[in-house]
Scaffold this active site. Structure first.
Site, PDB file in Angstrom:
ATOM      1  N   HIS A  62      33.980  46.897  13.948  1.00  0.00           N
ATOM      2  CA  HIS A  62      33.601  48.087  14.701  1.00  0.00           C
ATOM      3  C   HIS A  62      34.675  48.393  15.733  1.00  0.00           C
ATOM      4  O   HIS A  62      35.642  47.633  15.899  1.00  0.00           O
ATOM      5  CB  HIS A  62      32.220  47.935  15.348  1.00  0.00           C
ATOM      6  CG  HIS A  62      32.191  47.159  16.636  1.00  0.00           C
ATOM      7  ND1 HIS A  62      32.460  45.808  16.714  1.00  0.00           N
ATOM      8  CD2 HIS A  62      31.903  47.545  17.901  1.00  0.00           C
ATOM      9  CE1 HIS A  62      32.330  45.400  17.962  1.00  0.00           C
ATOM     10  NE2 HIS A  62      32.000  46.440  18.713  1.00  0.00           N
ATOM     11  N   HIS A  64      35.711  50.123  19.772  1.00  0.00           N
ATOM     12  CA  HIS A  64      35.326  50.549  21.121  1.00  0.00           C
ATOM     13  C   HIS A  64      36.191  51.752  21.484  1.00  0.00           C
ATOM     14  O   HIS A  64      37.416  51.600  21.634  1.00  0.00           O
ATOM     15  CB  HIS A  64      35.559  49.426  22.136  1.00  0.00           C
ATOM     16  CG  HIS A  64      34.549  48.332  22.093  1.00  0.00           C
ATOM     17  ND1 HIS A  64      34.737  47.130  22.746  1.00  0.00           N
ATOM     18  CD2 HIS A  64      33.329  48.250  21.499  1.00  0.00           C
ATOM     19  CE1 HIS A  64      33.681  46.353  22.543  1.00  0.00           C
ATOM     20  NE2 HIS A  64      32.814  47.010  21.785  1.00  0.00           N
ATOM     21  N   ASP A  75      27.392  42.785  21.482  1.00  0.00           N
ATOM     22  CA  ASP A  75      28.196  42.367  20.328  1.00  0.00           C
ATOM     23  C   ASP A  75      28.069  40.869  20.097  1.00  0.00           C
ATOM     24  O   ASP A  75      27.914  40.409  18.955  1.00  0.00           O
ATOM     25  CB  ASP A  75      29.676  42.704  20.548  1.00  0.00           C
ATOM     26  CG  ASP A  75      29.966  44.195  20.548  1.00  0.00           C
ATOM     27  OD1 ASP A  75      29.157  44.968  20.009  1.00  0.00           O
ATOM     28  OD2 ASP A  75      31.022  44.576  21.091  1.00  0.00           O
ATOM     29  N   CYS A 115      34.575  19.602  26.341  1.00  0.00           N
ATOM     30  CA  CYS A 115      35.193  20.462  27.358  1.00  0.00           C
ATOM     31  C   CYS A 115      36.378  21.251  26.796  1.00  0.00           C
ATOM     32  O   CYS A 115      36.596  22.407  27.186  1.00  0.00           O
ATOM     33  CB  CYS A 115      35.594  19.656  28.590  1.00  0.00           C
ATOM     34  SG  CYS A 115      36.900  18.427  28.347  1.00  0.00           S
ATOM     35  N   HIS A 182      39.430  16.239  31.815  1.00  0.00           N
ATOM     36  CA  HIS A 182      38.389  17.261  31.808  1.00  0.00           C
ATOM     37  C   HIS A 182      38.975  18.610  32.211  1.00  0.00           C
ATOM     38  O   HIS A 182      39.776  18.696  33.147  1.00  0.00           O
ATOM     39  CB  HIS A 182      37.259  16.874  32.768  1.00  0.00           C
ATOM     40  CG  HIS A 182      36.093  17.818  32.732  1.00  0.00           C
ATOM     41  ND1 HIS A 182      35.363  18.054  31.602  1.00  0.00           N
ATOM     42  CD2 HIS A 182      35.545  18.595  33.706  1.00  0.00           C
ATOM     43  CE1 HIS A 182      34.401  18.934  31.868  1.00  0.00           C
ATOM     44  NE2 HIS A 182      34.497  19.285  33.139  1.00  0.00           N
ATOM     45  N   HIS A 194      32.578  25.009  32.668  1.00  0.00           N
ATOM     46  CA  HIS A 194      33.019  23.746  32.064  1.00  0.00           C
ATOM     47  C   HIS A 194      31.870  23.073  31.334  1.00  0.00           C
ATOM     48  O   HIS A 194      30.729  23.536  31.353  1.00  0.00           O
ATOM     49  CB  HIS A 194      33.627  22.817  33.126  1.00  0.00           C
ATOM     50  CG  HIS A 194      32.644  22.256  34.115  1.00  0.00           C
ATOM     51  ND1 HIS A 194      32.618  20.925  34.469  1.00  0.00           N
ATOM     52  CD2 HIS A 194      31.656  22.837  34.840  1.00  0.00           C
ATOM     53  CE1 HIS A 194      31.673  20.714  35.373  1.00  0.00           C
ATOM     54  NE2 HIS A 194      31.071  21.857  35.612  1.00  0.00           N
TER      55      HIS A 194
END
Length: 241
Positions: A62, A64, A75, A115, A182, A194
């Site tokens: 589609h 925009h 969406d 993560c 992390h 996170h």
């Protein structure tokens, strides 16, 4: 070429246009059945049935009309329901989105939904594709430094903490003695996105002092000017409904 056909189709209308990609190589143009086609789209059941009869539906396409090359919250909800790629045309460009899960509320599974998966998927929704890399549990205590080894090769460079901006990635330790292991995305206003281990769901929360003390470094992608965080915010809004 199918990508050029998608762009031409989008450019031909001031409303959102839509279609279904068959077998990854053919675009079946569909009528937009939504009552507000200037802002939304809907593919009729009849068009879905015709597409299924023609082959395998591999993507929803589609456009925009406004210049917004990221999926809206509506969406994202619809994409997750279909479970397939979505292609989006806007501003003369085409972008292809994998059907990644919502960013909030994911269960943790190392190497699958961890993560780095969240970090990679969030960047994907914002328009930047990052490679995946092999990782086995416990790498953060074996001196393997997977984040530090992969950030630069993935297009990131370290920036001073004082210059942090939305979209930058914070790399921190899990505890003072561990390797940096992390990743958190800085969203601005002291908020981060996170996904930690220990049974906690992926989440958005303040950059707490405990996290600050464990922070190792801040990283920025070379394409940061193309990083549209609206892709993250729209997905968070969709997940929160």
């Amino acid at each position: 070429m199918i990508e050029q056909e998608c762009l031409a189709f989008a450019a031909a209308s001031a409303n959102e246009v839509c279609g279904l990609v068959i077998d990854g190589e053919y675009l079946m143009r569909c009528s937009n059945a939504h009552p507000e086609p200037e802002r939304h789209f809907r593919i009729s059941d009849d068009d879905w049935l015709k597409a299924e009869a023609a082959g395998k539906i591999t993507a929803v396409f589609h456009s925009h009309p406004i210049n917004k090359l990221v999926l809206s919250g509506a969406d994202r909800q619809a994409q997750i329901a279909t479970g397939i790629d979505w292609w989006l045309a806007s501003g003369g460009r085409l972008r292809k989105f994998r059907p990644v899960p919502h960013l909030l509320g994911r269960s943790f599974e190392h190497g699958v939904t961890d993560c780095y998966t969240l970090f990679r998927d969030a960047y994907h929704l914002c328009g930047i594709n990052l490679p995946d890399f092999e990782r086995s549990a416990g790498w953060w205590v074996r001196g393997e430094n997977l984040y530090l080894k992969n950030m630069a090769s993935s297009g990131f460079s370290e920036v001073p903490a004082a210059n942090i901006q939305p979209g930058d990635v914070i790399i921190r330790r899990a505890f003072p003695e561990s390797d940096p292991c992390h990743a958190m995305i800085w969203l601005g206003d002291n908020m981060v996105l996170h996904h930690e281990q220990a049974g906690r769901l992926s989440r958005r929360e303040p950059y707490r002092q405990a996290y600050v003390k464990l922070t190792h470094s801040i990283w920025r992608h070379e394409q940061c000017s193309n990083l549209n965080l609206q892709g993250i915010f729209d997905d968070i809004s969709a997940r929160s409904l």
